[in-house]
Design a protein around this motif. Structure first.
Motif, short mmCIF file in Angstrom:
data_model
loop_
_atom_site.label_atom_id
_atom_site.label_comp_id
_atom_site.label_asym_id
_atom_site.label_seq_id
_atom_site.Cartn_x
_atom_site.Cartn_y
_atom_site.Cartn_z
N ASP A 1 -9.27 -2.25 11.16
CA ASP A 1 -8.95 -1.73 9.83
C ASP A 1 -9.42 -0.28 9.70
OD1 ASP A 1 -7.88 -4.17 9.19
OD2 ASP A 1 -9.63 -4.86 8.05
N GLU B 1 -2.01 -4.91 7.88
CA GLU B 1 -2.23 -4.05 9.03
C GLU B 1 -2.19 -2.57 8.66
OE1 GLU B 1 0.29 -5.42 12.22
OE2 GLU B 1 -0.92 -7.23 12.45
N ARG B 2 -2.34 -2.30 7.37
CA ARG B 2 -2.53 -0.95 6.83
C ARG B 2 -1.30 -0.05 6.94
NH1 ARG B 2 -6.64 -3.87 5.78
NH2 ARG B 2 -8.65 -2.89 5.32
N GLN C 1 -6.90 1.90 11.54
CA GLN C 1 -5.59 1.99 10.88
C GLN C 1 -5.68 2.73 9.56
OE1 GLN C 1 -3.17 -1.53 12.97
NE2 GLN C 1 -4.38 -2.23 11.27
N ASP C 2 -6.80 2.62 8.86
CA ASP C 2 -6.98 3.42 7.65
C ASP C 2 -7.02 4.91 7.98
OD1 ASP C 2 -7.01 1.28 5.91
OD2 ASP C 2 -9.19 1.05 5.95
N THR D 1 0.84 -1.19 0.00
CA THR D 1 0.00 0.00 0.00
C THR D 1 0.88 1.25 0.00
OG1 THR D 1 -1.67 -1.20 1.25
CG2 THR D 1 -1.88 1.19 1.18
N ARG E 1 0.90 -4.62 4.89
CA ARG E 1 -0.27 -4.31 4.05
C ARG E 1 -1.54 -4.77 4.75
NH1 ARG E 1 0.31 -6.43 -1.86
NH2 ARG E 1 0.38 -8.40 -0.73
N ARG F 1 5.09 1.23 12.36
CA ARG F 1 3.73 1.76 12.29
C ARG F 1 3.48 2.79 13.39
NH1 ARG F 1 -0.56 -1.55 13.03
NH2 ARG F 1 0.61 -3.22 14.06
N ARG G 1 1.66 1.93 5.36
CA ARG G 1 1.76 2.56 4.04
C ARG G 1 3.23 2.82 3.71
NH1 ARG G 1 -3.00 4.07 1.87
NH2 ARG G 1 -4.83 3.92 3.24
#
Length: 492
Positions: free
Chosen positions: A428, A177-178, A431-432, A152, A175, A289, A180
């Motif tokens: 999700d 676990e979001r 995290q997004d 991502t 990816r 993260r 980037r």
């Protein structure tokens, strides 16, 4: 020879990429990489003597036959053909090549000879690899690698990994676990471009905010430490060094012909330069993260909000193991919280809101908001478990964190997520929205500990690295695998 910046610009931001060994034949590396390059925003040129066209594009037999300039050559031919390809790249004036092909030093004496022959033919060409899975720039859609799809994009994480498959596994988890990413680079045998050059380049890259290095060896260790001292006051640098045990060193040697140095010396030098040293790929990803998506913690004081007293106590103990504190709240703040909480709840720290399920969507953001604005804690951790780990509570917390940032409140919020996978939509959602979730208290405490320590080095990195006191010459390093605890290697 080209400067590192010029060569690495060609690696990460090329306009024209030539794939040497391109193929239409399913199951081949040339076909896989050709398909992966389909999303690249620039031009991709097939180079192969085996076909007149690949994917409907006219192919040429060698790099010398390409019309116009080439920024980056991606090489997937057999090892025996690689020196000739690099000689062609040099004659063509190609700044850089990514050699995905294996069969070099990691394969034995004949492979080592081919690797030296490749370097001798390089001229001004800078080489990533060989024996690597490739490079990626998520912001350009550049996937010059064996990896099936880009991680991502749109984030600030750049990953440099010596291990190809493990590197792909780490960012695949990222990816999920979001996390980037900005850029990914696999270094393989590190025959030419090494970690210190990549650290310097990515340290000045505007798209990179957090740097991760997964390394089986640091042959340019002293240079890496010196560059890290310049980068870590501005950007977090996280390093995972595998091959720490004697058995691990043997495995590293058979994988990429890497020799592991003395681990305690290496760790001390890295930490003195402000680098965050971790013990596993999962720990590296969690720390990354935490650092990439939230403001840096201003100190070690942590406020906890939970609907489970036992989980709050466990997290408190684990945070203490990391050198962090869960302080008693002032009487005025406790009274403010008590005025909102239900009668049986605790306004101490951890704040226990009890099992008032009907009020979770109200109470979680209210408690996090008051703690974050109080000035009494530097980090807030809401623990979401059982009925609190749902989309309604997650959405309310995501909105609250956005409001804190809009108001200039820079206290980071990290979520400790204790729930089954059927509730994963809530994690999700958070995290997004840039609020990292860590499964269970242990992962949460380790990630927050790394974030706090990394923030501390922004003002505490030593500006000079003293030379070690020399007690006499080191014993000669024996051939083959070195026992990492018996025969330390000096920085080179």
């Amino acid at each position: 020879m080209l400067t590192t910046d010029t060569a690495l610009d060609a690696v990460f931001a090329p306009r024209r990429v030539a794939l040497v060994g391109a193929s239409d034949r399913p199951g081949t590396a040339g076909c896989l990489v050709w398909e992966n390059l389909a999303g690249f925003s620039g031009e991709v040129l097939p180079v192969t003597p085996s076909a007149t066209a690949v994917g409907g594009r006219l192919a040429v037999p060698t790099l010398r036959d390409v019309d116009g300039e080439v920024d980056l050559a991606v090489v997937v031919v057999p090892a025996s053909a690689v020196p000739g390809v690099i000689a062609d790249a040099s004659a063509k004036g190609v700044p850089a090549a990514v050699v995905i092909s294996g069969g070099f030093t990691e394969a034995g004496p004949e492979g080592a000879r081919l690797q030296q022959e490749m370097l001798a033919a390089s001229g001004g060409v800078r080489i990533i690899g060989p024996n690597c899975f490739g490079v990626q720039n998520c912001d350009l859609g550049l996937n010059a690698s064996l990896a099936p799809g880009l991680p991502t994009g749109g984030g600030g994480i750049s990953l440099v990994t010596q291990s190809g498959s493990y590197g792909m596994a780490v960012y695949t988890l990222g990816r999920d676990e979001r996390a980037r990413f900005a850029k990914v680079c696999a270094t393989g045998n590190k025959a030419d471009v090494g970690d210190s050059e990549l650290l310097r380049y990515l340290g000045s890259d505007p798209a990179t905010r957090t740097l991760c290095f997964l390394s089986e060896s640091l042959p340019d260790g002293r240079a890496f430490v010196e560059v890290a001292r310049q980068v870590t006051p501005h950007k977090p640098v996280i390093v995972l060094r595998t091959g720490r045990s004697s058995a691990g060193a043997r495995a590293a040697f058979s994988h990429t012909a890497a020799l592991a140095g003395h681990q305690r010396l290496a760790r001390a030098a890295l930490e003195q330069s402000g680098v965050t040293v971790v013990g596993s790929g999962l720990e590296m990803l969690d720390a990354t993260r935490a650092l990439d998506s939230q403001p840096l913690p201003a100190g070690p004081r942590v406020g906890i909000v939970s609907n489970s007293g036992g989980t709050g106590v466990e997290l408190t103990d684990l945070l203490a193991d990391e050198g962090l504190t869960v302080p008693e709240l002032s009487s005025s703040l406790a009274e403010e919280l008590r005025a909102v909480l239900p009668p049986l709840a605790s306004a101490r720290n951890p704040v226990d809101i009890t099992t008032v399920w009907s009020r979770f969507t109200e109470l979680y953001p209210a408690m996090v908001d008051r703690l974050a604005r109080s000035g009494e804690v530097d980090v807030v951790i809401p623990v979401l478990l059982q009925r609190s780990a749902d989309e309604a509570v997650a959405g309310a917390l995501a909105d609250l964190v956005a409001a804190l940032r809009a108001d200039g409140v820079a206290v980071p919020v990290y979520v400790c997520w204790v729930a089954d996978r059927t509730n994963r939509a809530g994690a999700d959602l958070l995290q997004d929205a840039g609020v990292p979730c860590f499964d269970w208290p242990q992962r949460t405490a380790r990630a927050v500990g790394h974030a706090v320590r990394c923030a501390a080095v922004r003002t505490g990195v030593p500006r000079s690295f003293p030379e070690p006191r020399r007690l006499g010459p080191l014993p000669p390093v024996p051939d083959g695998v070195v026992d990492v605890e018996v025969a330390p290697m000096p920085w080179r």
